[in-house]
Design a protein around this motif. Sequence first.
Motif, short mmCIF file in Angstrom:
data_model
loop_
_atom_site.label_atom_id
_atom_site.label_comp_id
_atom_site.label_asym_id
_atom_site.label_seq_id
_atom_site.Cartn_x
_atom_site.Cartn_y
_atom_site.Cartn_z
N VAL A 79 35.51 6.44 39.11
CA VAL A 79 36.55 7.43 39.34
C VAL A 79 37.71 6.78 40.02
O VAL A 79 38.74 6.91 39.78
N ILE A 80 37.12 6.09 41.23
CA ILE A 80 38.18 5.37 41.92
C ILE A 80 38.21 3.73 41.64
O ILE A 80 39.28 3.01 42.33
N GLY A 81 37.53 3.22 40.51
CA GLY A 81 37.60 2.02 40.34
C GLY A 81 37.16 1.02 41.17
O GLY A 81 37.50 -0.20 40.96
N LYS A 82 36.22 1.36 42.05
CA LYS A 82 35.91 0.14 43.01
C LYS A 82 34.39 0.64 43.51
O LYS A 82 34.07 1.90 43.73
N ALA A 83 33.61 -0.38 44.11
CA ALA A 83 32.44 0.07 44.74
C ALA A 83 32.27 -0.75 45.81
O ALA A 83 32.91 -1.99 45.83
N TYR A 84 31.35 -0.59 46.73
CA TYR A 84 31.52 -1.35 48.03
C TYR A 84 29.79 -2.08 47.95
O TYR A 84 28.85 -1.29 47.55
N PHE A 85 29.77 -3.27 48.41
CA PHE A 85 28.69 -4.12 48.53
C PHE A 85 28.71 -4.91 49.42
O PHE A 85 29.39 -5.71 49.65
N PHE A 86 27.47 -5.09 50.46
CA PHE A 86 27.66 -5.87 51.50
C PHE A 86 28.89 -5.61 52.40
O PHE A 86 29.37 -6.75 52.81
N GLY A 87 29.46 -4.48 52.37
CA GLY A 87 30.66 -4.24 53.05
C GLY A 87 31.71 -4.97 52.31
O GLY A 87 32.86 -4.81 53.13
N MET A 88 31.66 -5.51 50.99
CA MET A 88 32.78 -6.08 50.15
C MET A 88 33.17 -4.99 49.16
O MET A 88 32.44 -4.29 48.52
N LYS A 89 34.58 -5.00 49.05
CA LYS A 89 34.98 -4.24 47.63
C LYS A 89 34.83 -4.98 46.52
O LYS A 89 35.36 -6.06 46.38
N PHE A 90 34.42 -4.15 45.36
CA PHE A 90 34.17 -4.95 44.01
C PHE A 90 34.90 -3.89 43.10
O PHE A 90 34.81 -2.71 43.11
N ILE A 91 35.81 -4.55 42.31
CA ILE A 91 36.36 -3.83 41.04
C ILE A 91 35.17 -3.31 40.00
O ILE A 91 34.28 -4.26 39.80
N VAL A 92 35.19 -2.27 39.60
CA VAL A 92 34.13 -1.70 38.75
C VAL A 92 34.73 -0.72 37.61
O VAL A 92 35.89 -0.17 37.95
N ASN A 93 34.17 -0.97 36.44
CA ASN A 93 34.33 0.25 35.35
C ASN A 93 33.09 0.33 34.65
O ASN A 93 32.19 -0.41 35.01
N GLU A 94 33.36 1.01 33.52
CA GLU A 94 32.30 1.39 32.63
C GLU A 94 31.49 0.12 31.91
O GLU A 94 30.57 0.04 31.60
N ASN A 95 32.29 -1.02 31.99
CA ASN A 95 31.73 -2.07 31.57
C ASN A 95 30.62 -2.88 32.30
O ASN A 95 30.05 -3.90 32.16
N VAL A 96 30.58 -2.45 33.64
CA VAL A 96 29.74 -2.99 34.44
C VAL A 96 28.56 -1.89 35.36
O VAL A 96 29.12 -0.67 35.61
#
Length: 300
Positions: A79-96
């Motif tokens: 929904v927001i187009g991002k996720a956090y991993f190890f405190g870092m921001k990653f771009i995500v969408n339905e392809n990942v």
Amino acid sequence: MEYFFYKFYRVFQHTLQDLYPEPKELESIFFLLTTHILKCDKTTILLRLNRKEKINFFTYDKLIKKLWELKKNRPIQYVIGKAYFFGMKFIVNENVFIPRPETEELVYWIIQNHGYNSNHNNPIRVFDIGTGSGCIGITLKKKKPEITHVHAFDYNQKTLDIASENAKLHNVKITFKNVDLLTEDIFIPTNKKNYINIIVSNPPYIKLSEKKLLHPNIVQYEPYQALFVPDEDPLIFYKKISFWIKRKLTGVVYVYFEINQFLYLDILDFLKKIGFLNIEIKKDFQGFFRMIRAVYYGKK
């Protein structure tokens, strides 16, 4: 008409409480959404709620539209187009596949086990197999700059495009390659250096018969190929990767897998049978066996 932030909060809670019955999870989703839309931190959101502040129509309209996406089971990260991993921001969408805390633990384990390699005759390279958003390879390169090369593979070019964007976002150099692991071989760059190889993979490992155990938003929106394996051969990816290691790699190879908690004994037995040593299995923060490490000594 006046729009109040605290009223949106009530609408949000009422709309999603059946989908997300765990209050902490619902609160987390609320803050991810509102900090994204209002471009502020959690403390500011709490202050705005406490002060019963008004919000303009355009902001309210954005929030409501995103809320209806959530109501349709769409994960907050998409929904927001991002996720956090190890405190870092990653771009995500339905392809990942959305990065998970369990995978953070796997990466942390690798970082713990491989301190700075002072022997410059043995540089470290990483093979991130099934890279998805790129979160594993990118985080390792970012946190351990002494890693000479990170080679990341995935079967879907759209997935690799997202991973490549994330590598640029974090200013790290990763080599991405489109490979269908089940039908193609992974190319090994020729180099005379005696590398220490680290293989890391969070491959598809959920049996189709376990599909009913998953939250609807995972089944409906996350990429099917990143999740499921056939019941008759649930270790298919671990087998492919392990036999590739035996065929292609020389010297010391450290192997890290995220695994299905219900199949950890099967994976353990398989790795032992094909000659992997120093096998260690580790529980995640929920107490499930979700990570396995092994070492393979390839002939030079």
